[in-house]
Write an enzyme that holds these catalytic residues in place. Structure first.
Site, PDB file in Angstrom:
ATOM      1  N   LYS A   1       0.805  -1.218   0.000  1.00  0.00           N
ATOM      2  CA  LYS A   1       0.000   0.000   0.000  1.00  0.00           C
ATOM      3  C   LYS A   1       0.838   1.267   0.000  1.00  0.00           C
ATOM      4  O   LYS A   1       2.022   1.260   0.326  1.00  0.00           O
ATOM      5  CB  LYS A   1      -0.987  -0.023   1.170  1.00  0.00           C
TER       6      LYS A   1
ATOM      7  N   ARG B   1      -4.038 -10.338   4.389  1.00  0.00           N
ATOM      8  CA  ARG B   1      -4.490 -10.229   2.990  1.00  0.00           C
ATOM      9  C   ARG B   1      -3.311  -9.681   2.179  1.00  0.00           C
ATOM     10  O   ARG B   1      -2.881  -8.538   2.396  1.00  0.00           O
ATOM     11  CB  ARG B   1      -5.707  -9.309   2.891  1.00  0.00           C
TER      12      ARG B   1
END
Length: 272
Positions: free
Chosen positions: A219, A254
């Protein structure tokens, strides 16, 4: 008694593989527009150690625009059907009850909703009716506004309280407590230091009594912290964060990079 989620015992940190079938996701957008490629990649992730395969047909990166229901279904259904036929444990990443319903009918077994069942009023009744596990994620604002919103007083406590309230509403609607996992929404309207605080205090979130899912993989906050613009070059930091989140109480990670994450988790467990 050891908890389970989606039929998987949470006796160790479990891995959820990301399979985006979108043209514009922040890291892997455009890589799996061909359903056959997405199915092959999903099976590869399972062979590398993934416990769940999370399929998403709508980008939620900041600034993204919603796609139509028809387009989302066109993207995800062939992949869900193809992987379900091969025995994969599939999570459908969607905010729409109609998409979730079609994918559950096609073999998906978990719903992962970034809006915590807020964007579609039909989603909560659907989950209750089908008695399927759900992941509730915290999100500040909306993608089209870049997840802008009021500043947090205490990001961990604010997020924790939101997720507790949403889980209680789900229980009142008939969703079983053991079918609810929570996700603090790393990167969804938080500053880099707030993302780190949420990962550092995973245990405080887990104390609410639900499995915690952490999705920090590749991210943008990682790029801001280490100065790496290309999301695909953030793999080492992503793996370190996954291991650290697991060490601090995350039940599910995840991730984009399944094999590397599974190896790192195995070594972390061996060290302990």
């Amino acid at each position: 008694m050891i908890a389970s989620f989606g039929g998987v015992t949470l006796d160790r940190p479990r891995v959820m593989a990301i399979v985006n079938v979108t043209p514009d996701s922040f890291s892997d957008g455009g890589e799996r527009l061909d359903p056959a490629r997405a199915i092959v990649d999903g099976l590869q992730f399972i062979s590398e150690g993934a416990d769940f395969v999370d399929i998403g047909g709508e980008s939620t990166r900041p600034g993204s625009r919603a796609v139509s229901e028809e387009e989302e279904l066109r993207r995800v259904l062939p992949v869900v059907e193809g992987l379900a036929r091969r025995g994969a444990l599939i999570s459908i990443d969607t905010r729409r009850a109609s998409v979730a319903r079609a994918c559950l009918d096609a073999g998906a077994r978990i719903v992962n909703d970034v809006s915590a069942l807020r964007d579609d009023p039909e989603m909560m009744p659907l989950i209750a009716e089908r008695r399927v596990p759900v992941v509730l994620m915290h999100r500040r604002g909306r993608p089209e506004t870049g997840y802008a919103g009021p500043a947090y007083r205490d990001v961990v406590e604010d997020v924790r309280q939101f997720l507790i309230e949403r889980s209680q509403e789900c229980e009142l609607a008939g969703i079983a407590r053991q079918d609810i996992a929570i996700d603090p929404g790393i990167g969804f309207g938080k500053l880099p230091e707030e993302d780190l605080a949420l990962i550092a205090d995973t245990g405080r979130l887990a104390a609410a009594g639900h499995p915690v899912l952490i999705g920090a993989s590749r991210k943008s906050f990682i790029g801001k912290l280490i100065g790496v613009k290309d999301a695909r070059q953030r793999v080492p930091a992503s793996i370190w964060l996954a291991v650290e989140a697991a060490r601090r109480g995350a039940a599910i990670l995840r991730v984009h990079d399944v094999a590397a994450t599974c190896q790192a988790l195995a070594i972390s467990a061996a060290m302990r």
